[in-house]
Motif scaffolding. Structure first.
Motif, mmCIF file in Angstrom:
data_model
loop_
_atom_site.group_PDB
_atom_site.id
_atom_site.type_symbol
_atom_site.label_atom_id
_atom_site.label_comp_id
_atom_site.label_asym_id
_atom_site.label_seq_id
_atom_site.Cartn_x
_atom_site.Cartn_y
_atom_site.Cartn_z
ATOM 1 N N THR A 132 -26.198 3.860 13.378
ATOM 2 C CA THR A 132 -25.559 2.635 12.888
ATOM 3 C C THR A 132 -25.695 2.577 11.371
ATOM 4 O O THR A 132 -26.619 3.161 10.798
ATOM 5 C CB THR A 132 -26.184 1.389 13.539
ATOM 6 O OG1 THR A 132 -27.593 1.379 13.300
ATOM 7 C CG2 THR A 132 -25.921 1.375 15.049
ATOM 8 N N PRO A 133 -24.790 1.876 10.688
ATOM 9 C CA PRO A 133 -24.772 1.871 9.214
ATOM 10 C C PRO A 133 -26.066 1.354 8.581
ATOM 11 O O PRO A 133 -26.634 0.351 9.033
ATOM 12 C CB PRO A 133 -23.599 0.935 8.899
ATOM 13 C CG PRO A 133 -22.716 1.033 10.096
ATOM 14 C CD PRO A 133 -23.650 1.153 11.262
ATOM 15 N N ARG A 191 -16.984 1.208 7.665
ATOM 16 C CA ARG A 191 -17.917 2.069 8.386
ATOM 17 C C ARG A 191 -17.331 3.470 8.439
ATOM 18 O O ARG A 191 -16.149 3.636 8.765
ATOM 19 C CB ARG A 191 -18.166 1.544 9.799
ATOM 20 C CG ARG A 191 -19.133 2.409 10.629
ATOM 21 C CD ARG A 191 -19.596 1.655 11.843
ATOM 22 N NE ARG A 191 -20.402 2.458 12.749
ATOM 23 C CZ ARG A 191 -21.129 1.953 13.748
ATOM 24 N NH1 ARG A 191 -21.137 0.643 13.951
ATOM 25 N NH2 ARG A 191 -21.825 2.739 14.537
ATOM 26 N N GLY A 193 -21.259 -2.558 10.319
ATOM 27 C CA GLY A 193 -20.678 -1.869 9.169
ATOM 28 C C GLY A 193 -21.432 -2.237 7.906
ATOM 29 O O GLY A 193 -22.598 -2.635 7.958
#
Length: 414
Positions: free
Chosen positions: A120-121, A345, A138
Motif C-alpha cells: 500500500t502507498p 497511486r 493512495g
C-alpha cells in the motif's frame, strides 16, 4: 455530531449514545442482519455521506451478513471522535484520517503480519517502530497554488514566472489592482493547513529533518525559516491580500468563493480537483507548485490518502481487517477513492481533467515528497495549535508572537 445508519427504514437517525440500536425488524441489528462494522469516515465536499454509502454498499453486496455503519465526526477530528468513543466504552471497528504515532500505536491493530500491507502507498514512511498500523489507498500532494486563468490574464501575469515568495506577493498586489481578491482563505482547519502547505514546502525541502530536530529540542519556529513565512503571511493580511473576514468562512465556503471567480488564487491540495471538475470550472483554472524562499521547484508536501486503521478494541477485529484490506487493495474500490479526491497511486489510472493532468505533471517533476511521519511526525495536537496561531495573525498578533506561541506550546507538550 451524529451517527448515520446505512439503513434507516424511513425513520430518524439513531443517536450515538445508544450502545446498541433497534434494527428495522426489531431486536439488535447484529442479531437480525449479521455483523455491523462501525466505520469513522472523513466527510468533505467531495467525500459525502452518499459517496461512502454507495462505495460501502458494494462491499456489503460481496460480503453477505456484513453491514457498514457510518460514524460521522461532525466538527471534531476523527482522532477526537475515536477517543470519545473509547472513553465511553463503545469502540468503533475502523477509522479513517488517523495516523498512528509511537504514543497512540497501541490503540490500533498491528497489521505487519499481513503481507498485502507492504504494497500500500507510503507504508514504510508511515511505519511506527518498523510496524504497520495504518494503510492507505493512495497519496496526495498539497504544495499547490490554483489560480483563475482569467484573473491572471487581466492582471498581465504569467504563472510560470512566479517562483519566489517575493514574486508571489507582488502578483497579489497586481491581482488586487485588477479588481480581484488575491488569495482565498477560510476558517475552520483551512487557515493553518494553507500555511503549512506553503511554509513546509520551503522549510522542509531545505531541511527534511527539521521536525525531528524540533522534537529533539534542536530547532525552533522563532529561529528558523518558519518565521519569515509567518512574517510574509502577516504582511498579506495587513495589505488586504487576505481578508480578515475569511475566518468566518467554512472550508466549503472558501472553495465555492474561489470556484465562483471571487478570488484569484487558492492554496489547496490535489483533492481540490474533483470540486473544480464537478463545478465544470477545471478548464478555467491553472495550477503551479508553491513558490518558496529556497529551491524551486520544492519538494511536494504530501501525505497518505484515505488512511484506514483497525481499532484494537474492535469487537469484530477479523471482519474489520477484511474490510480494510478490501478498501485498500480492491481495484475498483481503489479507483473510486482515488478519483473521488484526485489522489494518486502507482499502477492505477483514471480519467483526468486538464487540471488533474497538470497536478500529475507537478508531482512527476517534484524533486521529493515531504511526509510528516515517523521521526518527523509532529506532536499530537500540533495542527490545531498551528491553526490557532495562524488565525491569531488575523486578530492582531505578530509573526514573532505566533512563532513564540508555537514554541511554547511544543515545549509544554514534551
Amino acid at each position: 455530531m451524529r451517527t448515520m445508519w446505512r439503513r434507516t427504514c424511513g425513520l430518524t437517525v439513531a443517536p450515538l449514545v445508544m450502545a446498541s440500536a433497534v434494527a428495522c425488524g426489531g431486536g439488535s441489528d447484529q442479531a437480525s442482519e449479521g455483523t455491523t462494522l462501525r466505520v469513522i469516515v472523513n466527510i468533505t465536499p467531495n467525500l459525502t455521506e452518499k459517496y461512502w454509502n454507495d462505495l460501502f454498499a458494494t462491499y456489503e453486496k460481496s460480503h453477505p451478513g456484513v453491514n457498514v455503519k457510518l460514524e460521522l465526526t461532525g466538527t471534531i477530528s476523527a482522532d477526537a471522535k475515536l477517543r470519545q468513543d473509547l472513553a465511553a466504552g463503545d469502540p468503533p471497528d475502523v477509522a479513517q484520517q488517523i495516523v498512528p504515532t509511537a504514543d497512540t500505536a497501541s490503540l490500533f491493530a498491528d497489521l505487519t503480519d499481513q503481507p498485502w500491507t507492504a504494497k500500500t502507498p507510503l507504508a514504510d514512511q508511515y511505519a511506527v517502530g518498523g510496524k504497520h498500523y495504518v494503510v492507505g489507498v493512495g497519496e496526495q500532494i498539497q504544495s499547490l497554488v490554483f489560480y483563475n486563468k482569467a484573473a491572471f490574464e487581466k492582471a498581465g501575469l504569467d504563472a510560470s514566472e512566479i517562483r519566489t515568495m517575493n514574486q508571489f506577493t507582488m502578483a497579489m498586489g497586481e491581482l488586487k489592482d485588477a479588481g480581484y481578491k488575491p488569495l482565498q482563505a477560510a476558517g475552520q482547519w483551512v487557515t493553518g493547513s494553507q500555511f503549512s502547505m506553503m511554509a513546509d514546502a520551503g522549510v522542509l525541502t531545505a531541511d527534511p529533518e527539521w521536525t525531528a530536530k524540533r522534537n529533539n529540542g534542536k530547532a525552533s519556529f522563532a529561529k528558523s525559516g518558519y518565521l519569515p513565512y509567518l512574517e510574509g503571511y502577516k504582511g498579506w493580511i495587513d495589505k488586504g491580500y487576505l481578508e480578515k473576514s475569511a475566518l468566518g468562512l467554512t472550508y466549503a465556503d472558501g472553495q465555492t468563493a474561489f470556484l465562483n471567480g471571487k478570488s484569484a488564487m487558492y492554496i489547496m491540495g490535489s483533492f481540490f480537483v474533483p470540486a473544480a471538475d464537478a463545478a465544470k470550472k477545471s478548464d478555467g483554472i491553472g495550477v503551479f507548485t508553491m513558490p518558496t524562499d529556497g529551491a524551486y521547484p520544492s519538494g511536494q508536501f504530501g501525505n497518505i490518502s484515505n488512511p484506514y486503521v483497525v481499532v484494537n478494541k474492535s469487537r469484530h477485529k477479523a471482519e474489520a481487517l477484511e474490510f480494510v484490506k478490501w478498501a485498500t487493495t480492491d481495484p475498483e474500490a481503489i479507483k473510486s477513492q482515488l478519483a473521488s479526491d484526485a489522489n494518486l497511486r502507482e499502477g492505477f489510472t483514471y480519467p483526468m481533467s486538464s487540471l488533474g493532468t497538470s497536478v500529475q505533471q507537478i508531482l512527476d517533476k517534484a524533486p521529493s515528497m515531504i511526509v510528516k511521519s515517523g521521526d518527523s511526525q509532529p506532536i499530537a495536537g500540533f495542527s490545531d495549535e498551528l491553526n490557532k496561531q495562524v488565525q491569531s495573525l488575523y486578530t492582531g498578533s505578530s509573526a514573532s508572537g505566533a512563532a513564540d506561541g508555537l514554541d511554547k506550546w511544543w515545549n509544554s507538550q514534551s
